[in-house]
Enzyme design. Sequence first.
Site, PDB file in Angstrom:
ATOM      1  N   HIS A 105       0.539  -1.231   0.131  1.00 41.82           N
ATOM      2  CA  HIS A 105      -0.146  -0.016  -0.146  1.00 41.82           C
ATOM      3  C   HIS A 105       0.466   1.392   0.186  1.00 41.82           C
ATOM      4  CE1 HIS A 105       1.166  -0.034   4.476  1.00 41.82           C
ATOM      5  NE2 HIS A 105       0.525   1.113   4.310  1.00 41.82           N
ATOM      6  N   ASP A 107       0.823   5.007   1.922  1.00 46.35           N
ATOM      7  CA  ASP A 107      -0.875   5.516   2.972  1.00 46.35           C
ATOM      8  C   ASP A 107      -1.591   6.444   2.361  1.00 46.35           C
ATOM      9  OD1 ASP A 107       0.640   3.658   4.376  1.00 46.35           O
ATOM     10  OD2 ASP A 107       2.803   4.888   5.418  1.00 46.35           O
ATOM     11  N   HIS A 261       5.209   0.387   0.594  1.00 44.90           N
ATOM     12  CA  HIS A 261       5.698  -0.338   1.751  1.00 44.90           C
ATOM     13  C   HIS A 261       4.715  -2.311   1.858  1.00 44.90           C
ATOM     14  CE1 HIS A 261       3.966   2.818   3.354  1.00 44.90           C
ATOM     15  NE2 HIS A 261       3.464   1.748   4.639  1.00 44.90           N
ATOM     16  N   ARG A 276       4.912   6.597  14.540  1.00 56.42           N
ATOM     17  CA  ARG A 276       4.707   7.362  13.443  1.00 56.42           C
ATOM     18  C   ARG A 276       4.231   8.467  13.068  1.00 56.42           C
ATOM     19  NH1 ARG A 276       0.836   4.422   8.295  1.00 56.42           N
ATOM     20  NH2 ARG A 276      -0.597   5.820   8.561  1.00 56.42           N
TER      21      ARG A 276
HETATM   22  C1  SIN Z   1       3.237   1.224   8.085  1.00 57.34           C
HETATM   23  O1  SIN Z   1       1.873   1.049   6.771  1.00 57.34           O
HETATM   24  O2  SIN Z   1       2.638   2.167   8.291  1.00 57.34           O
HETATM   25  C2  SIN Z   1       3.596   0.111   8.699  1.00 57.34           C
HETATM   26  C3  SIN Z   1       4.866  -0.239   8.071  1.00 57.34           C
HETATM   27  C4  SIN Z   1       5.338  -1.468   9.220  1.00 57.34           C
HETATM   28  O3  SIN Z   1       4.997  -1.345  10.149  1.00 57.34           O
HETATM   29  O4  SIN Z   1       6.508  -1.633   8.683  1.00 57.34           O
END
Ligand code: SIN
Length: 285
Positions: A105, A107, A261, A276
């Site tokens: 995905h 974000d 990612h 995050r």
């Molecule tokens: C996310 O998708 O923002 C998290 C990525 C992760 O936890 O490595």
Amino acid sequence: MSASAAHPTISVTPQSPALGAVIEGVDLARDLSENTLDELKDAFGRYSVIFFRGQDLTPQQHIDLAERWGTININRFFKPLEDFPKIAQVIKEADQKENIGAVWHTDQSYDEIPAMGSILYARKVPEVGGDTIFSSMYLAYESLSDGMKDMLGGLKAWHSSRHAFGYGATDREHYEDGRFANPDLATQDALHPVVITHPITGRKALYVNTDFTVRFDGWTIEESKPLLDFLYAHGARQEFTCRFHWEPGSIAFWDNRATWHYALNDYHGKQRIMHRITLEGVPLN
Ligand code: SIN
């Protein structure tokens, strides 16, 4: 690689031919000089995701770093860190089965102005497992045939938060344990070009993703599915990717307009705690 003409104050080591670079020689807890900030921005543009190791940041220093770069976007679905609403917690407890992000995905593509990127900081991670894989949407686009590029260049696609964060998703473990909240705010559907021109680099990038894209504009879901499935498999080709193994104090800062990612969920029985911060983007075209 050590300091270079483009990056005299930092060291930049590419992680794969596709994307990603590890940055050394910078302490992100300190106030960055304008020169260093410019070099980091240059590396971010060139490599689409930049990694740091051994950083020791308080939540406020994490926020200060993000605010040197841009305006923070507060994610309305993720559980915030207590006293720091600008920091979203990405957590998997030892007794949980579902992690966050185990699907390719980018974000917040469901927003009309999608987030530009995220600065993810590892607080507690398993010694083995829990890596994150990134894929270059520049390479995904550039490696398509001219015929496919022509067709995709004329298409837009709808992206939605409803199925992922709305009431249809509230029986997921993420909702039951409080890692996600606010299903009533999952009303965002947004229309974006399938091929975007990156606002910083001017390169073209594929902009659909497995998690949030639902259909092409003017096409039904059923009509869209075969082509979207092809693009999802294509975008995940290993030669477009790099993989990052986390240690406590590691940071990954990725560009949502140029990458996908995928957070691997291969560490059952271990706790993983990430903080995050997401930054506001600009309209895409
Ligand atoms: C996310 O998708 O923002 C998290 C990525 C992760 O936890 O490595």
